[in-house]
Design a protein around this motif. Structure first.
Motif, PDB file in Angstrom:
ATOM      1  N   MET A 188       5.842 -11.634   3.526  1.00 56.17           N
ATOM      2  CA  MET A 188       6.528 -12.716   2.831  1.00 56.17           C
ATOM      3  C   MET A 188       6.523 -14.003   3.661  1.00 56.17           C
ATOM      4  SD  MET A 188       7.456 -11.389   0.002  1.00 56.17           S
ATOM      5  CE  MET A 188       8.269 -12.888  -0.552  1.00 56.17           C
ATOM      6  N   ASP A 189       6.350 -15.127   2.977  1.00 57.90           N
ATOM      7  CA  ASP A 189       6.577 -16.434   3.600  1.00 57.90           C
ATOM      8  C   ASP A 189       7.994 -16.844   3.234  1.00 57.90           C
ATOM      9  OD1 ASP A 189       6.770 -19.064   4.381  1.00 57.90           O
ATOM     10  OD2 ASP A 189       4.834 -19.672   3.554  1.00 57.90           O
ATOM     11  N   GLU A 190       8.939 -16.606   4.147  1.00 54.55           N
ATOM     12  CA  GLU A 190      10.352 -16.853   3.846  1.00 54.55           C
ATOM     13  C   GLU A 190      10.676 -18.330   3.655  1.00 54.55           C
ATOM     14  OE1 GLU A 190      13.189 -15.002   6.361  1.00 54.55           O
ATOM     15  OE2 GLU A 190      12.621 -12.959   5.777  1.00 54.55           O
ATOM     16  N   GLY A 196      15.550 -14.590   2.114  1.00 59.03           N
ATOM     17  CA  GLY A 196      14.855 -13.799   3.115  1.00 59.03           C
ATOM     18  C   GLY A 196      15.659 -13.725   4.398  1.00 59.03           C
ATOM     19  N   GLU A 197      15.720 -12.546   5.029  1.00 63.67           N
ATOM     20  CA  GLU A 197      16.533 -12.357   6.235  1.00 63.67           C
ATOM     21  C   GLU A 197      15.753 -11.752   7.395  1.00 63.67           C
ATOM     22  OE1 GLU A 197      19.861  -9.935   5.176  1.00 63.67           O
ATOM     23  OE2 GLU A 197      20.693 -11.403   3.762  1.00 63.67           O
ATOM     24  N   MET A 198      14.442 -11.628   7.286  1.00 67.76           N
ATOM     25  CA  MET A 198      13.672 -10.945   8.321  1.00 67.76           C
ATOM     26  C   MET A 198      12.859 -11.897   9.180  1.00 67.76           C
ATOM     27  SD  MET A 198      12.491  -7.553   6.158  1.00 67.76           S
ATOM     28  CE  MET A 198      11.762  -6.739   7.590  1.00 67.76           C
ATOM     29  N   GLY A 199      12.818 -13.164   8.792  1.00 69.83           N
ATOM     30  CA  GLY A 199      12.100 -14.152   9.577  1.00 69.83           C
ATOM     31  C   GLY A 199      10.628 -14.229   9.251  1.00 69.83           C
ATOM     32  N   ALA A 200       9.847 -14.714  10.209  1.00 65.29           N
ATOM     33  CA  ALA A 200       8.415 -14.947   9.976  1.00 65.29           C
ATOM     34  C   ALA A 200       7.640 -13.658   9.758  1.00 65.29           C
ATOM     35  CB  ALA A 200       7.831 -15.720  11.154  1.00 65.29           C
ATOM     36  N   ASP A 201       8.144 -12.556  10.321  1.00 63.40           N
ATOM     37  CA  ASP A 201       7.469 -11.267  10.165  1.00 63.40           C
ATOM     38  C   ASP A 201       8.258 -10.433   9.156  1.00 63.40           C
ATOM     39  OD1 ASP A 201       5.749  -9.159  10.449  1.00 63.40           O
ATOM     40  OD2 ASP A 201       6.569  -8.480  12.352  1.00 63.40           O
ATOM     41  N   HIS A 202       7.851 -10.521   7.900  1.00 61.81           N
ATOM     42  CA  HIS A 202       8.584  -9.884   6.798  1.00 61.81           C
ATOM     43  C   HIS A 202       7.602  -9.100   5.924  1.00 61.81           C
ATOM     44  CE1 HIS A 202      11.801 -10.415   3.405  1.00 61.81           C
ATOM     45  NE2 HIS A 202      11.135  -9.274   3.279  1.00 61.81           N
ATOM     46  N   PRO A 203       7.171  -7.921   6.382  1.00 62.53           N
ATOM     47  CA  PRO A 203       6.255  -7.114   5.562  1.00 62.53           C
ATOM     48  C   PRO A 203       6.880  -6.774   4.215  1.00 62.53           C
ATOM     49  CG  PRO A 203       6.339  -6.290   7.812  1.00 62.53           C
ATOM     50  CD  PRO A 203       7.448  -7.285   7.681  1.00 62.53           C
ATOM     51  N   ILE A 204       6.038  -6.780   3.165  1.00 60.64           N
ATOM     52  CA  ILE A 204       6.514  -6.439   1.824  1.00 60.64           C
ATOM     53  C   ILE A 204       5.620  -5.381   1.163  1.00 60.64           C
ATOM     54  CG2 ILE A 204       5.254  -8.213   0.516  1.00 60.64           C
ATOM     55  CD1 ILE A 204       8.985  -7.280   0.033  1.00 60.64           C
ATOM     56  N   ALA A 205       4.458  -5.092   1.755  1.00 60.53           N
ATOM     57  CA  ALA A 205       3.615  -3.978   1.300  1.00 60.53           C
ATOM     58  C   ALA A 205       2.831  -3.473   2.501  1.00 60.53           C
ATOM     59  CB  ALA A 205       2.663  -4.412   0.192  1.00 60.53           C
ATOM     60  N   TRP A 206       2.672  -2.148   2.577  1.00 67.03           N
ATOM     61  CA  TRP A 206       2.012  -1.552   3.747  1.00 67.03           C
ATOM     62  C   TRP A 206       1.495  -0.160   3.415  1.00 67.03           C
ATOM     63  CZ3 TRP A 206       7.312  -3.006   4.039  1.00 67.03           C
ATOM     64  CH2 TRP A 206       8.230  -1.966   3.856  1.00 67.03           C
ATOM     65  N   CYS A 207       0.780   0.423   4.358  1.00 62.56           N
ATOM     66  CA  CYS A 207       0.265   1.782   4.181  1.00 62.56           C
ATOM     67  C   CYS A 207       0.163   2.442   5.551  1.00 62.56           C
ATOM     68  CB  CYS A 207      -1.083   1.784   3.473  1.00 62.56           C
ATOM     69  SG  CYS A 207      -2.369   0.828   4.298  1.00 62.56           S
ATOM     70  N   SER A 208       0.031   3.761   5.541  1.00 61.80           N
ATOM     71  CA  SER A 208      -0.117   4.487   6.804  1.00 61.80           C
ATOM     72  C   SER A 208      -0.717   5.856   6.552  1.00 61.80           C
ATOM     73  CB  SER A 208       1.238   4.641   7.510  1.00 61.80           C
ATOM     74  OG  SER A 208       2.095   5.503   6.772  1.00 61.80           O
ATOM     75  N   ARG A 209      -1.257   6.425   7.618  1.00 62.66           N
ATOM     76  CA  ARG A 209      -1.634   7.836   7.632  1.00 62.66           C
ATOM     77  C   ARG A 209      -0.415   8.574   8.160  1.00 62.66           C
ATOM     78  NH1 ARG A 209      -6.740   8.476   5.150  1.00 62.66           N
ATOM     79  NH2 ARG A 209      -7.927   6.586   5.577  1.00 62.66           N
ATOM     80  N   PHE A 210       0.174   9.398   7.314  1.00 57.22           N
ATOM     81  CA  PHE A 210       1.452   9.992   7.682  1.00 57.22           C
ATOM     82  C   PHE A 210       1.448  11.506   7.508  1.00 57.22           C
ATOM     83  CE2 PHE A 210       5.690  11.534   6.580  1.00 57.22           C
ATOM     84  CZ  PHE A 210       6.429  11.095   7.673  1.00 57.22           C
ATOM     85  N   SER A 211       1.797  12.221   8.557  1.00 59.64           N
ATOM     86  CA  SER A 211       2.010  13.673   8.511  1.00 59.64           C
ATOM     87  C   SER A 211       0.836  14.424   7.898  1.00 59.64           C
ATOM     88  CB  SER A 211       3.301  13.980   7.728  1.00 59.64           C
ATOM     89  OG  SER A 211       3.648  15.335   7.834  1.00 59.64           O
ATOM     90  N   GLY A 212      -0.378  13.941   8.163  1.00 63.20           N
ATOM     91  CA  GLY A 212      -1.564  14.586   7.614  1.00 63.20           C
ATOM     92  C   GLY A 212      -1.988  14.072   6.256  1.00 63.20           C
ATOM     93  N   GLY A 213      -1.158  13.210   5.635  1.00 64.02           N
ATOM     94  CA  GLY A 213      -1.470  12.668   4.312  1.00 64.02           C
ATOM     95  C   GLY A 213      -1.553  11.156   4.334  1.00 64.02           C
ATOM     96  N   ARG A 214      -1.353  10.532   3.169  1.00 67.62           N
ATOM     97  CA  ARG A 214      -1.493   9.086   3.011  1.00 67.62           C
ATOM     98  C   ARG A 214      -0.213   8.517   2.388  1.00 67.62           C
ATOM     99  NH1 ARG A 214      -5.790  11.807   1.319  1.00 67.62           N
ATOM    100  NH2 ARG A 214      -4.994  11.801  -0.822  1.00 67.62           N
ATOM    101  N   SER A 215       0.247   7.396   2.880  1.00 66.20           N
ATOM    102  CA  SER A 215       1.435   6.743   2.344  1.00 66.20           C
ATOM    103  C   SER A 215       1.149   5.276   2.077  1.00 66.20           C
ATOM    104  CB  SER A 215       2.604   6.870   3.335  1.00 66.20           C
ATOM    105  OG  SER A 215       3.719   6.116   2.891  1.00 66.20           O
ATOM    106  N   TRP A 216       1.466   4.821   0.879  1.00 63.95           N
ATOM    107  CA  TRP A 216       1.316   3.413   0.481  1.00 63.95           C
ATOM    108  C   TRP A 216       2.616   2.968  -0.170  1.00 63.95           C
ATOM    109  CZ3 TRP A 216       1.624   0.916  -4.284  1.00 63.95           C
ATOM    110  CH2 TRP A 216       1.119  -0.394  -4.337  1.00 63.95           C
ATOM    111  N   TYR A 217       3.082   1.776   0.168  1.00 66.91           N
ATOM    112  CA  TYR A 217       4.330   1.264  -0.397  1.00 66.91           C
ATOM    113  C   TYR A 217       4.193  -0.216  -0.723  1.00 66.91           C
ATOM    114  CZ  TYR A 217       9.013  -0.671  -0.730  1.00 66.91           C
ATOM    115  OH  TYR A 217      10.107  -1.358  -1.178  1.00 66.91           O
ATOM    116  N   THR A 218       4.780  -0.627  -1.854  1.00 63.29           N
ATOM    117  CA  THR A 218       4.917  -2.041  -2.180  1.00 63.29           C
ATOM    118  C   THR A 218       6.348  -2.331  -2.559  1.00 63.29           C
ATOM    119  OG1 THR A 218       4.154  -3.876  -3.557  1.00 63.29           O
ATOM    120  CG2 THR A 218       4.255  -1.703  -4.622  1.00 63.29           C
TER     121      THR A 218
END
Length: 256
Positions: A188-190, A196-218
């Motif tokens: 996010m561009d706050e 906005g309360e997180m400042g210049a670094d405000h992720p709003i969508a991400w993904c990861s390799r988690f516990s042997g599987g795949r995780s995506w969030y928006t």
């Protein structure tokens, strides 16, 4: 002459069989997802629109989406039918202990998870889920126009987006910044909105390799209008496809 007719007939049969096989292959869904919509806290009035949108995406993109708000679907046998599970606008404590354990085994077996918006306002007392989703919801802005910055222009859920994406939604703040544990896709561009309360670094969508599987969030997708918005729908589709393992995209190499 008779021999030639037999050869011709055999050739036609082979052609017909091959065509039928190809048609059958085209008709077979590429993958299958379980769309979970149970709420035990706030209930979004956009859930029907979100469900209808995912069903349209499935029909138009050759996958099957089974929709339920029944936590009884979280058994080893039933989850094994699916390539990914989508937590679509879920809230609160939605799974009991045995259902949670089944879901943990499901991810560990190499399957996928996609969380939409209030999926991060779900299962606050289940630490494993907190690591899966990446960060828990804290609070939100009003529904306002804001600008999102694309950090990864190559992921299937972001590759088609403008570098700076302006849209209207309700914008989440999170209890923690997930960046150290996930691969950030959108930030996010706050400076472009109030709340906005997180400042210049405000992720709003991400993904990861988690516990042997795949995780995506928006964090996007609060409003009814989101689910008729072409760019958001492509974002959602790309996330589901990546979570299901049918689209490639970098989301970190290590599992957590």
């Amino acid at each position: 002459m008779l021999k030639n007719k037999k050869i011709t007939s055999l050739f036609l049969l082979i052609m017909i069989f091959g065509l039928a096989t190809n048609v059958s292959a085209l008709d077979k869904p590429a993958f299958r997802v379980l769309v979970f919509t149970k709420t035990a806290a706030f209930v979004h009035d956009s859930i029907p629109d979100a469900v209808a949108a995912v069903r349209r995406l499935a029909a138009e993109n050759n996958f099957t989406a089974d929709v339920t708000d029944d936590a009884g679907a979280f058994t080893d046998a039933n989850l094994a039918k699916y390539d990914a599970v989508v937590f679509l606008l879920t809230t609160g404590d939605v799974l009991n202990e045995s259902q949670q354990t089944a879901f943990e085994r499901y991810l560990s077996a190499g399957h996928g998870y996609a969380g939409v918006h209030s999926a991060s306002d779900t299962e606050h007392d289940w630490p494993w889920y907190g690591r899966l989703v990446g960060a828990y919801f804290k609070n939100h802005s009003d529904v306002v126009k804001a600008t999102i910055v694309v950090e990864d222009p190559s992921h299937p859920s972001t590759s088609f987006l403008p570098k700076r994406w302006e849209r209207i939604d309700e914008w989440y703040n999170y209890k923690s910044n997930p960046r150290s544990n996930v691969h950030v896709l959108l930030n996010m561009d706050e400076s472009t909105y109030q709340g906005g309360e997180m400042g210049a670094d405000h992720p709003i969508a991400w993904c990861s390799r988690f516990s042997g599987g795949r995780s995506w969030y928006t964090g996007l997708g609060h409003t009814k209008e989101s689910y008729s918005e072409p760019l958001f729908l492509r974002h959602l589709l790309g996330g589901i496809q990546w979570a299901a393992g049918v689209k490639e995209g970098y989301c970190g190499e290590k599992t957590k």
